[in-house]
Scaffold this active site. Structure first.
Site, PDB file in Angstrom:
ATOM      1  N   ASP A 158       0.872  -1.326  -0.019  1.00 57.24           N
ATOM      2  CA  ASP A 158      -0.182   0.005   0.099  1.00 57.24           C
ATOM      3  C   ASP A 158       0.799   1.053   0.020  1.00 57.24           C
ATOM      4  OD1 ASP A 158      -1.633  -2.095   0.394  1.00 57.24           O
ATOM      5  OD2 ASP A 158      -2.664  -1.305   1.926  1.00 57.24           O
ATOM      6  N   GLU A 382       1.636  -9.607  11.406  1.00 56.90           N
ATOM      7  CA  GLU A 382       1.173  -9.190   9.972  1.00 56.90           C
ATOM      8  C   GLU A 382       2.781  -8.850   9.562  1.00 56.90           C
ATOM      9  OE1 GLU A 382      -1.183  -5.588   9.662  1.00 56.90           O
ATOM     10  OE2 GLU A 382      -1.472  -5.988   7.417  1.00 56.90           O
TER      11      GLU A 382
HETATM   12  C1  DGY Z   1      -5.997  -2.067   3.850  1.00 54.64           C
HETATM   13  O1  DGY Z   1      -7.301  -1.562   4.002  1.00 54.64           O
HETATM   14  O2  DGY Z   1      -5.202  -1.603   4.327  1.00 54.64           O
HETATM   15  C2  DGY Z   1      -5.902  -2.940   2.825  1.00 54.64           C
HETATM   16  O3  DGY Z   1      -4.402  -3.087   2.682  1.00 54.64           O
HETATM   17  C3  DGY Z   1      -6.265  -2.632   1.426  1.00 54.64           C
HETATM   18  O4  DGY Z   1      -6.224  -3.879   0.801  1.00 54.64           O
END
Ligand code: DGY
Length: 409
Positions: A158, A382
């Site tokens: 992201d 994560e």
């Molecule tokens: C989030 O909402 O952070 C996810 O990575 C989007 O896919």
């Protein structure tokens, strides 16, 4: 080890919503595309029918265009933003309007190989669906043969520094008020910034306004960055799809052509100055100027390059564990902020698989050993701080448990 194997299985079971698995409770309460394919691979180590179920559920969300969405909103959950009402998509299952790294063909092949007879009906059904998805990427997401993303979420990485230059060109005018939910689950210092979120939401609003129509979205695109991660992942997936297609008597010529296009495309991502595979702005030109863990997916894509081995040695010598998501010597390194430094077990896995496949056994062993130590010492988070291994983001994470079972453990 037995206690960690049991803990990993308990995480998969705990995140199992019946037919699909959420990445983690709270933060990500739906089915995510690539998370789910790692989950399937993890399940396949002890329950192959459940692995197939995970895969089949993902493909119930495939759009008529062939696109397989990045999130399937099977059941409403107010704890996540942006939910189905914001995306406004009308596919077969409520979903987001963008895709995600297509690791599916590769894991489908791995699951199938464990019991070819039991898997035959599945691959007969899935090969045409995978081919439709890959064809959609080739038609709507390639620039000079490299795969570009239309939204940072499409890459799965992201807030990687890769997108900073392209994101800075967006003026998120009119985005309006919205309430983030992610920072209610995880400390804000480990998540993308508000500047990033305004642009994430602005891009979603644009897609919705255009009805998520591929042709309309391609006109005057505000964000298109060719990504080494997507390119190498599709390249690898395509090689696996070709093998599966041959197995079920599905035509392979078109798939083999895509592989050649992607191989050439990967070379358009070579940044000579930085000496690595890098992301490239497909609208305005210019590099992302980022050596990331996606750069190291070259071997996974079947592309070997001696300079990349030297880069890997350097990056691994800077941090105690695994492969940092962004160059620890880079100006933007932030050991805790999501894709700007932290280690991701799944990326280490893909890097390790690639190294091994290209015959770099020593490096492959090292990536695996550091990933194993990371999970042994710090659990199934994560992602992790590469300097001290501190767990970050969500806990009891599906894909970290899955790669423990299928690869690291
Ligand atoms: C989030 O909402 O952070 C996810 O990575 C989007 O896919």
């Amino acid at each position: 080890s037995e206690p960690l194997d049991s803990a990993a299985k308990a995480i998969l079971h705990g995140n199992d919503k019946g037919g699909y698995t959420v990445p983690t409770a709270g933060l990500y309460p739906y089915q995510w595309n690539w998370d789910s394919m790692f989950a399937a691979w993890g399940f396949s180590t002890f329950d192959i029918p459940r692995a197939w179920e995970e895969v089949e559920t993902l493909f119930t969300g495939q759009w008529p265009s062939g696109m397989v969405p990045h999130i399937l909103f099977h059941r409403p959950d107010p704890g996540y933003f942006p939910g189905p009402d914001v995306w406004g998509c009308d596919g077969p299952v409520p979903s987001s309007g963008i895709s995600q790294p297509p690791v599916a063909a590769t894991f489908i092949r791995k699951i199938w190989e464990q019991d070819p007879e039991a898997g035959r009906a599945h691959i007969e059904r899935l090969v045409p669906q995978l081919a439709d998805w890959h064809r959609w990427f080739m038609a709507w997401r390639t620039d000079r043969g490299a795969v570009f993303i239309t939204h940072p979420w499409e890459a799965g990485r992201d807030n990687a520094p890769d997108w900073d230059n392209a994101m800075a060109r967006i003026d998120p005018v009119g985005v309006g008020e919205y309430q983030r939910r992610d920072t209610a689950h995880v400390d804000a210092s480990m998540r993308p910034t508000k500047e990033d979120y305004d642009r994430y939401i602005w891009l979603v609003q644009r897609g919705r306004r255009l009805g998520w129509d591929d042709a309309k979205m391609a006109e005057d695109p505000p964000f298109r960055v060719a990504d080494p991660g997507m390119t190498f992942i599709l390249l690898r997936a395509n090689r696996d799809l070709e093998a599966l297609a041959a197995e079920v008597g599905h035509p392979t010529d078109e798939i083999a052509d895509w592989t050649r296009v992607l191989e050439d495309g990967a070379e358009t991502l070579w940044n000579e100055e930085l000496g690595c595979y890098d992301s490239r702005d497909a609208v305005h030109g210019g590099w992302g100027e980022s050596l990331s863990n996606a750069s190291f997916l070259c071997w996974y894509g079947g592309v070997d390059r001696p300079e990349m081995l030297r880069q890997l040695d350097r990056v691994m010598s800077k941090a105690r564990y695994g492969v940092a998501s962004y160059d620890p010597d880079g100006a933007k390194f932030d050991s805790k902020r999501y894709w700007r430094g932290p280690i991701w077990g799944i990326m280490n896995t893909l890097i390790g698989l690639g190294l091994s496949q290209c015959g770099h056994e020593e490096q492959a062993r090292r990536v695996k050993a550091t990933t194993r130590a990371l999970i042994e010492d710090h659990g199934f988070a994560e992602y992790f701080d590469p300097l001290n291994g501190a767990p970050a983001g969500g806990g009891r994470f599906t894909w970290t448990a899955a790669i423990w079972l299928a690869w690291a453990g």
